[in-house]
Write a protein that holds these residues in place. Sequence first.
Motif, PDB file in Angstrom:
ATOM      1  N   ASN A 176       0.804  -1.230   0.000  1.00 16.15           N
ATOM      2  CA  ASN A 176       0.000   0.000   0.000  1.00 16.15           C
ATOM      3  C   ASN A 176       0.836   1.280   0.000  1.00 16.15           C
ATOM      4  N   PRO A 177       1.868   1.405   0.865  1.00 18.23           N
ATOM      5  CA  PRO A 177       2.693   2.624   0.793  1.00 18.23           C
ATOM      6  C   PRO A 177       3.377   2.787  -0.568  1.00 18.23           C
ATOM      7  N   MET A 178       3.771   1.674  -1.178  1.00 18.04           N
ATOM      8  CA  MET A 178       4.403   1.757  -2.500  1.00 18.04           C
ATOM      9  C   MET A 178       3.397   2.197  -3.557  1.00 18.04           C
ATOM     10  N   TRP A 179       2.147   1.703  -3.450  1.00 14.16           N
ATOM     11  CA  TRP A 179       1.124   2.139  -4.397  1.00 14.16           C
ATOM     12  C   TRP A 179       0.898   3.650  -4.291  1.00 14.16           C
ATOM     13  N   GLU A 180       0.858   4.160  -3.078  1.00  9.75           N
ATOM     14  CA  GLU A 180       0.669   5.603  -2.896  1.00  9.75           C
ATOM     15  C   GLU A 180       1.800   6.381  -3.553  1.00  9.75           C
ATOM     16  N   PHE A 200       4.065   9.582  -7.851  1.00 12.01           N
ATOM     17  CA  PHE A 200       5.211   9.816  -8.728  1.00 12.01           C
ATOM     18  C   PHE A 200       4.780   9.970 -10.183  1.00 12.01           C
ATOM     19  N   HIS A 201       3.727   9.267 -10.585  1.00 13.45           N
ATOM     20  CA  HIS A 201       3.256   9.377 -11.964  1.00 13.45           C
ATOM     21  C   HIS A 201       2.340  10.582 -12.169  1.00 13.45           C
ATOM     22  N   ALA A 222       6.936  12.789  -4.065  1.00  9.71           N
ATOM     23  CA  ALA A 222       7.014  11.328  -4.116  1.00  9.71           C
ATOM     24  C   ALA A 222       8.461  10.866  -4.212  1.00  9.71           C
ATOM     25  N   ALA A 223       9.275  11.582  -4.989  1.00 15.16           N
ATOM     26  CA  ALA A 223      10.686  11.212  -5.128  1.00 15.16           C
ATOM     27  C   ALA A 223      11.414  11.337  -3.794  1.00 15.16           C
ATOM     28  N   ASN A 224      11.172  12.416  -3.078  1.00 14.01           N
ATOM     29  CA  ASN A 224      11.821  12.596  -1.775  1.00 14.01           C
ATOM     30  C   ASN A 224      11.332  11.564  -0.762  1.00 14.01           C
ATOM     31  N   ARG A 225      10.044  11.247  -0.818  1.00 10.19           N
ATOM     32  CA  ARG A 225       9.497  10.254   0.107  1.00 10.19           C
ATOM     33  C   ARG A 225      10.091   8.876  -0.170  1.00 10.19           C
ATOM     34  N   ALA A 226      10.241   8.527  -1.455  1.00 11.15           N
ATOM     35  CA  ALA A 226      10.831   7.234  -1.815  1.00 11.15           C
ATOM     36  C   ALA A 226      12.287   7.155  -1.372  1.00 11.15           C
ATOM     37  N   ALA A 227      13.003   8.272  -1.487  1.00 10.80           N
ATOM     38  CA  ALA A 227      14.401   8.290  -1.050  1.00 10.80           C
ATOM     39  C   ALA A 227      14.504   8.137   0.461  1.00 10.80           C
ATOM     40  N   PRO A 232      15.201  19.371 -11.176  1.00 12.58           N
ATOM     41  CA  PRO A 232      14.597  18.521 -10.150  1.00 12.58           C
ATOM     42  C   PRO A 232      14.492  19.257  -8.818  1.00 12.58           C
ATOM     43  N   PRO A 233      13.781  18.669  -7.854  1.00 10.31           N
ATOM     44  CA  PRO A 233      13.716  19.286  -6.523  1.00 10.31           C
ATOM     45  C   PRO A 233      15.082  19.252  -5.846  1.00 10.31           C
TER      46      PRO A 233
END
Length: 658
Positions: free
Chosen positions: A441-445, A450-451, A459-464, A484-485
């Motif tokens: 579920n967190p990955m789906w979010e 991200f898309h 989303a990029a910062n959260r994934a990092a 980029p951010p």
Amino acid sequence: MKSTSINQNEAKASYTAWQLVLMVLTVILVALYAARPLFNVDVFWHLELGEWITTHKAIPKTDMFSAVHPESSWVQFQWLWELLAYLLVSSSGITSLRVFQVVILTATFVALFGTFYQRTKGTALALFLVIFALLLYEERFQARPDALNLLFFTAVLSFSLKPPPQKRIRMLLSIFVVCMVWSNIHAGSAVLAAAVFGAAAIGGTIQHLVNRSNENPTIRWAWTCLATCVVGLISNPIFFSGWYHFIEIYPAMRATGNWEWEPTYRMTANGLHPYFIFLSFAPSVVALVYLADLVTQIRRKDQQPIAWGETVLCIGLLLLAHQASRNAVLATFPLAFSLPRLCSRLEIRKLTLSLLLSATLLLCISYAYRIEHVRGGLIPTINMLSYDLEPTAYPEELGAFLSEAGIEGKILNQGKWGGYLIWSSWPQCRVFVDTRHHLNNPMWETYYSFHNPQTRADAANRAADNWGLDLIAFSGPTFPFQQPPKGWELLFKAGPQELYLRTNSANAEKNRLRALEWAGAQRQDPRHSVAAAVIPQAAQRWLGHPFNKSRLTEAQATIGKDPSGKSERTIGGILAQAGAYIDARPYLVESSRLSPNNVRTWYWLALIGWHTEDRNLLAHALTKLANLPLNKLAPVERIELAMLSSQSPPGTEPIRQD
């Protein structure tokens, strides 16, 4: 009388010639569709799994490609196709996989014709059914395990239609082998074999009970065939675990919006082309035809009793055909049972003529969509056969860069790129997602965020932060103006293929040095961007791709001959994507003169104005774009224009993102 006989002979000869022409054209189209460059986004992770199976002599049971949870359970029950496909590609190259597709799919439709002819005893009717099946199945002409499903299903159905033979052991052995091979190639679809034999067994039993007849040896034979089939299916060492895993992930796969899992009646959402209309309504029309035939059988009590095995099977196939567009071809088989009976009852005059006209119309619909609509004509279709990979389908230059430079890390990637990135850069790089969509579920979010260009940076910062992802691979513009951010930097760009690096990651400095080494450059000043040295080399590779070279050559040859400015726009757009803004400008200016309302031309001119700091060009392009519909631009491109508009000189009309 003599004149009538001559006319009948002439009509029969003309029908025979017509049938022969349709047969040849059908085989040509099947081969042409099957030979197209690889485009399926699944094929490369299948090949990588095949390589792993070859190396380790085992079937993987974890999601080892994942950058987030490589130890989590993943059961892939298509292992035999993956193994065979990898062995074929490793020994003979990607082209051999395309040749294999041509052979298998051509054989499938030849076998299908044989089965339908055996059932209908009419060439025209069998030919009509084959072309009917082609339209419903041609989207499945992909280099993946389920491309073989129709061939296996046809073989199983042929077995079930045969009466008990004298040499029963040989027949049972054939059933076992076919079901065993099918199960190990695609266990998900192989259960259709059990459905076919099960329908025959259950239907025969129902018929025995309804008619209150003595026990029929045919019933015992049907149950024996079913038992043999089941033994063949469960010979797959991961049949049960694979099915259990598939049931767990099926809702998530449906949620991705992949059209092949959508019901057939929704296919008109793709457009109102006759192909999509046919795909949407064909299974329902077949269901009505079969229902009419069934009602007629019930009313005609004096005729042959209802074949309950056939009825049970056809109802099941029609339900599956409506459930998902990938199953639409199954609707052909109930039609093959009912259509001959209906034709004989209705006593249609000139039946052969009607069938051949219908078959010709269906073949024209297939050609109009697959050749004219998708490819733009027969010549472009033939020209595309020179490519092994569908141009623009895969990040070829990015994959080569990751492999050649030895870039390491965890990639937050565009979903459809996952398989190719796995093939080109695993195990030194792992991906966040591929088309298996094995996400919690967190990955789906994060995936959905991200898309969405509005939430991509967060989303990029959260994934990092959450999973240590330190690379971003996406089709540009990933971020407006490749900016980029904070905490990320552009490392690689080849046309629309972009790669960003997390600046403070453990692999950051190592990846920068490897990227510079790949570009044949040295870093003189830490303040200088690595991308400045890498991108020119990457752009040259992208421009040197045979597809881009051919587009440039063709456009150069037609400059001045096309009053719409398409040639100039093509050249300017390719050069602008490669970052050659100065070279692109004169072509796009000329295109804007010839076609003053083309939104893509003015978008490129606005970007060129920003990149080259030409404020006059920027203001002029933005003023023009303010009065044009922007729906043909990507969301990030509309964001770019809105940002430029907010910073533009006074008097420039604002541009809205929506």
